[in-house]
Design an enzyme around this catalytic site. Structure first.
Site, PDB file in Angstrom:
ATOM      1  N   HIS A 161      40.080  40.422  47.389  1.00 54.18           N
ATOM      2  CA  HIS A 161      39.126  41.285  48.085  1.00 54.18           C
ATOM      3  C   HIS A 161      38.185  40.459  48.979  1.00 54.18           C
ATOM      4  CE1 HIS A 161      39.609  44.131  44.449  1.00 54.18           C
ATOM      5  NE2 HIS A 161      40.077  44.781  45.482  1.00 54.18           N
ATOM      6  N   CYS A 248      32.524  42.738  40.225  1.00 50.84           N
ATOM      7  CA  CYS A 248      33.531  43.789  39.931  1.00 50.84           C
ATOM      8  C   CYS A 248      33.161  44.713  38.789  1.00 50.84           C
ATOM      9  CB  CYS A 248      34.864  43.159  39.555  1.00 50.84           C
ATOM     10  SG  CYS A 248      35.300  41.750  40.521  1.00 50.84           S
TER      11      CYS A 248
HETATM   12  C1  CIR Z   1      43.041  44.222  40.181  1.00 50.39           C
HETATM   13  O1  CIR Z   1      43.965  43.492  40.540  1.00 50.39           O
HETATM   14  O2  CIR Z   1      42.778  45.270  40.753  1.00 50.39           O
HETATM   15  C2  CIR Z   1      42.224  43.811  38.973  1.00 50.39           C
HETATM   16  N1  CIR Z   1      43.062  43.128  38.047  1.00 50.39           N
HETATM   17  C3  CIR Z   1      41.051  42.961  39.385  1.00 50.39           C
HETATM   18  C4  CIR Z   1      40.042  43.696  40.215  1.00 50.39           C
HETATM   19  C5  CIR Z   1      38.848  42.865  40.501  1.00 50.39           C
HETATM   20  N2  CIR Z   1      37.909  43.601  41.274  1.00 50.39           N
HETATM   21  C6  CIR Z   1      37.163  43.099  42.232  1.00 50.39           C
HETATM   22  O3  CIR Z   1      37.323  41.949  42.617  1.00 50.39           O
HETATM   23  N3  CIR Z   1      36.313  43.901  42.848  1.00 50.39           N
END
Ligand code: CIR
Length: 257
Positions: A161, A248
């Site tokens: 992201h 997150c």
């Molecule tokens: C994903 O791949 O969507 C989750 N395992 C990790 C999401 C992390 N979120 C973020 O960086 N905002």
């Protein structure tokens, strides 16, 4: 300032999480839960009241609530997560957010993860990533146009992201990994680069004057402290195995009404 942090308990299915840039390692879900509680305590100590959503065993990544919405002062835009397995995470978050903000929605073919949206004042920098597509950026632009936000798309390569690569650590000051985004979008800011040996170190969570920061990046931490940035350092190593960082795990609502 009255602040609320929406969080969500770690799913018992966390080991089935999505992974894109990191190799799968077993996540100790008990340890992840303990670290997540410490994260909540840290936010509470910084003045946030915690509004916690229960875990969902069918939604492995649902602890990462940041990706489900973009919270602004005037409204919240519900995201449409780029990973199919994450789409239904928005349902429980929508119910909570409805108590704080007017809600706007994105529709197919838009995809957008909240982790791709970095708000600085009235500018929304939006990562064009593997999760957020052009329709997502365009629909976000239309949803927030009435409040005069400007949208600045930023190409993201090599990480999940936009906020894996850049976050705000103080007024006019950003922490960046220039290998994952072109710093040209951010020339108006003072940029602190992560230590080259710590590529994942750019994700920091600013709450007022304090920055919540992972313990795993001591070299970048030193850079931040030497520039006078006040940190609260916490261990989030277990959820880092799920490719999550400190931004997150919460949706911060400023001046909750
Ligand atoms: C994903 O791949 O969507 C989750 N395992 C990790 C999401 C992390 N979120 C973020 O960086 N905002």
């Amino acid at each position: 300032m009255v602040r609320v942090a929406i969080t969500r308990e770690v799913s018992p299915a966390i080991n089935q999480c999505e992974l894109t840039h990191v190799r799968r390692e077993t996540i100790d879900s008990h340890r992840a839960t303990v670290q997540h509680r410490e994260y909540e305590l840290c936010l509470a100590a910084l003045g946030c009241s915690i509004d916690r959503i229960p875990a969902d065993a069918h939604l492995p990544d649902s602890v990462f609530v940041e990706d489900t919405a973009v919270v602004l002062d005037e409204a919240a835009v519900l995201a449409r997560p780029g990973a199919e397995s994450r789409r239904r995470e928005t349902e429980a978050v929508e119910q909570r957010l409805a108590g704080y903000r007017l809600l706007c929605r994105l529709h197919e073919p838009a995809t957008l993860d909240g982790g791709d949206v970095l708000r600085i004042g009235s500018t929304l920098f939006v990562g064009r990533s593997g999760r957020t597509n052009d329709a997502g950026i365009e629909q976000l632009r239309q949803a927030v146009a009435r409040w005069r936000y400007s949208i600045v798309p930023v190409r993201v390569a090599g990480c999940l992201h936009l906020k894996s690569a850049v976050t705000e650590v103080g007024p006019g000051t950003l922490l960046v990994n220039p290998r994952w985004i072109a710093p040209s979008a951010f020339t108006a800011f003072r940029c602190i680069e992560v230590d080259e040996s710590e590529p994942q170190a750019a994700n920091a969570l600013r709450i007022g004057d304090i920055v919540v920061y992972p313990a795993s990046f001591p070299r970048t931490r030193e850079r931040l402290e030497s520039r006078g940035i006040q940190l609260r350092v916490i261990d989030v190593s277990e959820l880092a195995k799920a490719e999550g960082g400190v931004t997150c795990c919460s949706l911060i609502i400023n001046e909750a009404r």
